[in-house]
Motif scaffolding. Structure first.
Motif, mmCIF file in Angstrom:
data_model
loop_
_atom_site.group_PDB
_atom_site.id
_atom_site.type_symbol
_atom_site.label_atom_id
_atom_site.label_comp_id
_atom_site.label_asym_id
_atom_site.label_seq_id
_atom_site.Cartn_x
_atom_site.Cartn_y
_atom_site.Cartn_z
ATOM 1 N N ARG A 190 0.827 -1.207 0.000
ATOM 2 C CA ARG A 190 0.000 0.000 0.000
ATOM 3 C C ARG A 190 0.861 1.257 0.000
ATOM 4 O O ARG A 190 0.547 2.245 -0.671
ATOM 5 C CB ARG A 190 -0.942 -0.014 1.204
ATOM 6 C CG ARG A 190 -2.112 -0.994 1.057
ATOM 7 C CD ARG A 190 -3.141 -0.784 2.145
ATOM 8 N NE ARG A 190 -2.631 -1.159 3.462
ATOM 9 C CZ ARG A 190 -2.729 -2.382 3.976
ATOM 10 N NH1 ARG A 190 -3.315 -3.353 3.268
ATOM 11 N NH2 ARG A 190 -2.264 -2.647 5.181
ATOM 12 N N LEU A 191 1.954 1.222 0.755
ATOM 13 C CA LEU A 191 2.858 2.375 0.777
ATOM 14 C C LEU A 191 3.488 2.600 -0.598
ATOM 15 O O LEU A 191 3.598 3.742 -1.067
ATOM 16 C CB LEU A 191 3.953 2.161 1.826
ATOM 17 C CG LEU A 191 3.520 2.253 3.293
ATOM 18 C CD1 LEU A 191 4.678 1.870 4.216
ATOM 19 C CD2 LEU A 191 3.036 3.665 3.623
ATOM 20 N N TYR A 235 0.910 12.059 -9.835
ATOM 21 C CA TYR A 235 0.229 13.346 -9.740
ATOM 22 C C TYR A 235 1.208 14.517 -9.689
ATOM 23 O O TYR A 235 0.889 15.617 -10.148
ATOM 24 C CB TYR A 235 -0.713 13.365 -8.538
ATOM 25 C CG TYR A 235 -2.033 12.707 -8.850
ATOM 26 C CD1 TYR A 235 -2.914 13.262 -9.774
ATOM 27 C CD2 TYR A 235 -2.397 11.508 -8.242
ATOM 28 C CE1 TYR A 235 -4.116 12.663 -10.083
ATOM 29 C CE2 TYR A 235 -3.606 10.892 -8.544
ATOM 30 C CZ TYR A 235 -4.459 11.477 -9.465
ATOM 31 O OH TYR A 235 -5.648 10.873 -9.779
ATOM 32 N N ARG A 276 2.222 1.618 -3.452
ATOM 33 C CA ARG A 276 1.145 2.073 -4.334
ATOM 34 C C ARG A 276 0.918 3.568 -4.181
ATOM 35 O O ARG A 276 0.803 4.304 -5.169
ATOM 36 C CB ARG A 276 -0.139 1.315 -4.009
ATOM 37 C CG ARG A 276 -1.352 1.725 -4.848
ATOM 38 C CD ARG A 276 -2.641 1.262 -4.197
ATOM 39 N NE ARG A 276 -2.820 1.884 -2.888
ATOM 40 C CZ ARG A 276 -3.756 1.505 -2.017
ATOM 41 N NH1 ARG A 276 -4.561 0.502 -2.295
ATOM 42 N NH2 ARG A 276 -3.862 2.125 -0.850
ATOM 43 N N ASP A 277 0.869 4.032 -2.936
ATOM 44 C CA ASP A 277 0.633 5.454 -2.689
ATOM 45 C C ASP A 277 1.800 6.308 -3.180
ATOM 46 O O ASP A 277 1.606 7.433 -3.649
ATOM 47 C CB ASP A 277 0.399 5.693 -1.194
ATOM 48 C CG ASP A 277 -0.910 5.084 -0.710
ATOM 49 O OD1 ASP A 277 -1.774 4.788 -1.561
ATOM 50 O OD2 ASP A 277 -1.059 4.895 0.515
ATOM 51 N N GLU A 278 3.013 5.760 -3.074
ATOM 52 C CA GLU A 278 4.182 6.494 -3.564
ATOM 53 C C GLU A 278 4.117 6.662 -5.080
ATOM 54 O O GLU A 278 4.403 7.744 -5.611
ATOM 55 C CB GLU A 278 5.464 5.759 -3.174
ATOM 56 C CG GLU A 278 6.735 6.495 -3.580
ATOM 57 C CD GLU A 278 7.999 5.773 -3.147
ATOM 58 O OE1 GLU A 278 9.090 6.217 -3.545
ATOM 59 O OE2 GLU A 278 7.892 4.765 -2.418
ATOM 60 N N LEU A 292 -6.089 4.832 -11.564
ATOM 61 C CA LEU A 292 -6.000 5.377 -10.210
ATOM 62 C C LEU A 292 -7.372 5.674 -9.618
ATOM 63 O O LEU A 292 -7.473 6.152 -8.487
ATOM 64 C CB LEU A 292 -5.148 6.650 -10.217
ATOM 65 C CG LEU A 292 -3.672 6.450 -10.586
ATOM 66 C CD1 LEU A 292 -2.954 7.794 -10.666
ATOM 67 C CD2 LEU A 292 -2.981 5.547 -9.570
ATOM 68 N N LYS A 315 1.401 6.654 -6.853
ATOM 69 C CA LYS A 315 0.309 7.593 -7.112
ATOM 70 C C LYS A 315 0.770 9.034 -6.927
ATOM 71 O O LYS A 315 0.473 9.911 -7.749
ATOM 72 C CB LYS A 315 -0.858 7.278 -6.175
ATOM 73 C CG LYS A 315 -2.114 8.080 -6.437
ATOM 74 C CD LYS A 315 -3.242 7.593 -5.532
ATOM 75 C CE LYS A 315 -4.528 8.366 -5.796
ATOM 76 N NZ LYS A 315 -5.643 7.870 -4.937
ATOM 77 N N ASP A 316 1.519 9.288 -5.854
ATOM 78 C CA ASP A 316 2.034 10.638 -5.612
ATOM 79 C C ASP A 316 2.986 11.076 -6.726
ATOM 80 O O ASP A 316 2.970 12.242 -7.151
ATOM 81 C CB ASP A 316 2.757 10.692 -4.265
ATOM 82 C CG ASP A 316 1.809 10.579 -3.080
ATOM 83 O OD1 ASP A 316 0.593 10.788 -3.270
ATOM 84 O OD2 ASP A 316 2.285 10.260 -1.970
#
Length: 336
Positions: free
Chosen positions: A46-47, A57, A49-51, A101, A53-54
């Motif tokens: 999850r971390l 963006y 994945r979020d990285e 996303l 995503k960041d």
């Protein structure tokens, strides 16, 4: 002669295999219980994945703020430039990522803007390779996602605008395929066709990285011309392979003579391998599977020097470049 074009938009009932594929990819990306790699815990995944995503963006918002509607953002000056045609390339190239996303609002806004503002009747000479994978591919993937409820990203007001743009663009690329070998020129003018002084030399990747987009477009429109020219190009390259079943890096599209005989899995060749396998997986065409299997066996025999891959002369197998390059990084994913 071009066949009559009939656009088929599936909005309800049984979905096509292409739409099912889009839905499956989106589900795999968005579901919280998706499988993770060995040695990676769900919380670590999850971390990561979020990285990712960041990171996306950061790049996408920077483009939209400083460069849109030009093609690309120059990262140091924070200015935009029309580098590959002048049709908001980065936005089109990012639409399917926005959908992956789960960003339905910005995906829908992007689809609407592209449908209303992008046109291809422009006096621009563009790369056939880049225009295919980034513009035609971006339009088709966004069309498939936007037009099917199973993806979770269906746009109710969407009426096939991106598919119409895809057809127009692909038809403007077709003059590049008018060569004795069937392998296309590297560039084409979107308004006037192939320039008189256009080089007759193109890369293997340039001629072998068209089957997915052109094949999907043929299936969506019932117009076989697109898939036929892409397949003829692959056949033109493969027919000129060496006795070792290796292909070179650059070829003359008129004579069929190899002008750079270095064989490898990286620069100028990489996506040839990728697309023949994916074309089989997507379309079930056994000819593509045969080409991949033969090319893959040759690559593993002549190019694989554990732990990396080298470049060799396509005829003799003699080493010409013993170093790894970054464009080989896709290969492990192809082997899974």
């Amino acid at each position: 002669m071009m066949q009559p074009m009939r656009l088929r938009l599936r909005r309800q009932g049984r979905a096509s295999p292409l739409l099912c594929l889009s839905a499956a990819i989106l589900a795999a990306a968005l579901l919280p219980g998706a499988a993770v790699a060995d040695g990676v815990t769900p919380s670590e995944a999850r971390l990561l994945r979020d990285e990712v995503k960041d990171m996306f963006y950061h790049a996408f918002d920077g483009y939209m703020q400083h460069a849109f509607p030009l093609d690309e953002l120059r990262p140091l000056s924070c200015q935009g430039e029309d580098s590959l045609g002048g049709y908001a390339l980065t936005l089109i190239d990012s639409l399917d990522t926005l959908a992956l996303l789960g960003d339905k609002e910005r995906f829908a806004a992007g689809v609407e803007w592209v449908g209303k503002n992008v046109r291809f009747d422009i006096n621009k000479t563009v790369s056939v390779f880049e225009t295919n994978i980034r513009i035609l591919g971006g339009l088709l993937s966004a069309h498939l996602i936007a037009s099917d409820y199973a993806t979770g990203m269906e746009i109710e007001s969407y009426d096939g605008q991106l598919l119409h743009l895809s057809v127009d663009l692909a038809q403007r690329l077709l003059p590049a395929f008018d060569t004795p070998t069937g392998i296309p020129f590297g560039s084409v003018n979107l308004l006037y066709g192939v320039d008189d002084d256009e080089s007759k030399i193109t890369s293997t990747a340039g001629g072998g990285t068209l089957t997915l987009e052109f094949g999907v477009l043929s299936r969506l429109t019932n117009n076989t011309v697109f898939e036929q020219v892409a397949k003829k190009s692959v056949r033109g390259i493969w027919a000129r392979r060496s006795k070792l079943n290796l292909v070179g890096a650059h070829i003359n599209v008129f004579t069929g003579e190899w002008t750079q005989k270095d064989a490898g899995i990286g620069t100028s060749i990489d996506s040839f391998y990728e697309y023949v396998l994916k074309a089989y997986l997507l379309f079930g065409d056994e000819e593509y599977l045969y080409v991949f299997q033969e090319a893959y066996k040759a690559a593993m025999h002549y190019l694989h020097h554990d732990p990396w891959y080298i470049e060799v002369n396509m005829n003799s197998g003699a080493t010409v470049w013993p170093l790894f390059n970054s464009l080989q990084a896709f290969w492990p994913g192809l082997q899974i």
